[in-house]
Design a protein around this motif. Structure first.
Motif, short mmCIF file in Angstrom:
data_model
loop_
_atom_site.label_atom_id
_atom_site.label_comp_id
_atom_site.label_asym_id
_atom_site.label_seq_id
_atom_site.Cartn_x
_atom_site.Cartn_y
_atom_site.Cartn_z
N UNK A 152 0.83 -1.19 0.00
CA UNK A 152 0.00 0.00 0.00
C UNK A 152 0.87 1.24 0.00
N UNK A 153 0.78 2.05 1.07
CA UNK A 153 1.58 3.27 1.17
C UNK A 153 3.07 2.96 1.15
N UNK A 154 3.46 1.79 1.64
CA UNK A 154 4.85 1.32 1.65
C UNK A 154 4.87 -0.15 1.22
N UNK A 155 5.82 -0.53 0.37
CA UNK A 155 5.98 -1.94 -0.02
C UNK A 155 7.34 -2.42 0.47
N UNK A 156 7.34 -3.39 1.40
CA UNK A 156 8.60 -3.82 2.00
C UNK A 156 8.41 -5.13 2.75
N UNK A 157 9.46 -5.97 2.77
CA UNK A 157 9.50 -7.17 3.61
C UNK A 157 10.66 -7.02 4.59
N UNK A 158 10.49 -7.50 5.82
CA UNK A 158 11.58 -7.49 6.78
C UNK A 158 11.37 -8.58 7.82
N UNK A 159 12.44 -8.90 8.55
CA UNK A 159 12.40 -9.98 9.53
C UNK A 159 13.35 -9.68 10.68
N UNK A 160 13.04 -10.24 11.85
CA UNK A 160 13.85 -10.07 13.04
C UNK A 160 13.80 -11.35 13.86
N UNK A 161 14.96 -11.78 14.37
CA UNK A 161 15.03 -12.96 15.24
C UNK A 161 15.79 -12.59 16.49
N UNK A 162 15.28 -12.99 17.67
CA UNK A 162 15.96 -12.67 18.91
C UNK A 162 15.15 -13.08 20.13
N UNK A 163 15.28 -12.31 21.21
CA UNK A 163 14.59 -12.55 22.47
C UNK A 163 13.28 -11.77 22.49
N UNK A 164 12.23 -12.34 23.07
CA UNK A 164 10.93 -11.68 23.10
C UNK A 164 10.20 -11.97 24.40
N UNK A 165 9.32 -11.06 24.80
CA UNK A 165 8.45 -11.31 25.94
C UNK A 165 7.32 -12.23 25.51
N UNK A 166 6.71 -12.89 26.48
CA UNK A 166 5.58 -13.76 26.19
C UNK A 166 4.45 -12.98 25.52
N UNK A 167 4.24 -11.75 25.94
CA UNK A 167 3.16 -10.93 25.37
C UNK A 167 3.39 -10.67 23.88
N UNK A 168 4.63 -10.44 23.46
CA UNK A 168 4.91 -10.25 22.04
C UNK A 168 4.59 -11.51 21.26
N UNK A 169 4.95 -12.65 21.82
CA UNK A 169 4.69 -13.91 21.13
C UNK A 169 3.20 -14.18 20.97
N UNK A 170 2.41 -13.81 21.98
CA UNK A 170 0.98 -14.13 21.98
C UNK A 170 0.13 -13.11 21.24
N UNK A 171 0.56 -11.85 21.17
CA UNK A 171 -0.32 -10.80 20.65
C UNK A 171 0.13 -10.17 19.34
N UNK A 172 1.43 -10.14 19.09
CA UNK A 172 1.92 -9.36 17.94
C UNK A 172 1.71 -10.06 16.61
N UNK A 173 2.00 -11.36 16.54
CA UNK A 173 2.01 -12.04 15.25
C UNK A 173 0.67 -12.53 14.77
#
Length: 215
Positions: A152-173
């Motif tokens: 849409x307004x921006x076309x891009x792919x990106x990725x990140x791997x590392x440490x995360x809180x449980x809340x990020x794992x359950x809600x973000x993806x």
């Protein structure tokens, strides 16, 4: 009234809950944004989300305002790699076109928690993997990989791997959203990890987010 708007109104009137309208916008500043008013689905609220990407040399903020579920209201979490830390927090209000309180981020905890995860970053692909590792700190007790596809307004792919809180794992993806012309398709998979290096992580992601890569 446009057909889509009329359909949303009819759905609200015939549902068991109620509907409000919320502002829809995003801004790469430490301040609120002002967008157009959009009708929300039944029982949704107005959600403000603030994300800050902190690196050794810079800090990049992103503020968004949109319709969202009640479950998003108290979200707070973070994810870290060797390149920096992403922190996000939400706040809500439940009246027409209201502006939620500006979300206050939790401070970074430097205390190591004995978990080590693979760490990588890509600004050209929604997958990354290297032999680099990161020692996790604070409440980041999961090994996670996020990947995001923007259109849409921006076309891009990106990725990140590392440490995360449980809340990020359950809600973000595993979410799809559109905010003021920006379509975000994100996924996230996490592992409980171990006190030693975790190597079996698979998956892919915007939420939130890695906003430094929007441009």
């Amino acid at each position: 009234m446009k057909p889509l708007g009329l359909l949303l109104v009819i759905c609200c009137l015939t549902s068991t809950g109620f509907c409000i309208s919320c502002k829809s916008c995003w801004h790469m500043l430490d301040s609120q944004c002002d967008g157009s008013s959009v009708p929300c689905s039944s029982d949704q609220v107005c959600v403000a989300s603030y994300t800050l990407i902190s690196t050794v040399t810079s800090e990049t903020p992103l503020y968004t305002l949109s319709c969202g579920s009640h479950s998003q209201c108290h979200f707070s979490g973070s994810m870290s790699t060797n390149h920096g830390t992403v922190r996000t927090r939400n706040s809500c209000c439940d009246t027409d076109d209201c502006i939620p309180p500006f979300p206050t981020l939790q401070p970074v905890c430097p205390m190591k928690n004995k978990l080590t995860c693979r760490a990588c970053f890509s600004d050209t692909s929604d997958y990354c993997y290297t032999s680099d590792t990161i020692e996790c700190t604070g409440n980041e007790r999961k090994c996670g990989r996020m990947a995001r596809r923007l259109s849409g307004a921006v076309t891009k792919n990106d990725a990140l791997r590392g440490c995360a809180t449980r809340s990020y794992c359950e809600k973000v993806g595993n979410q799809m959203s559109t905010i003021q012309g920006l379509n975000i398709d994100s996924k996230m998979f996490c592992s409980d990890g171990a006190p030693a290096l975790h190597v079996g992580l698979l998956g892919s992601i915007v939420a939130i987010l890695l906003t430094k890569l929007l441009f």
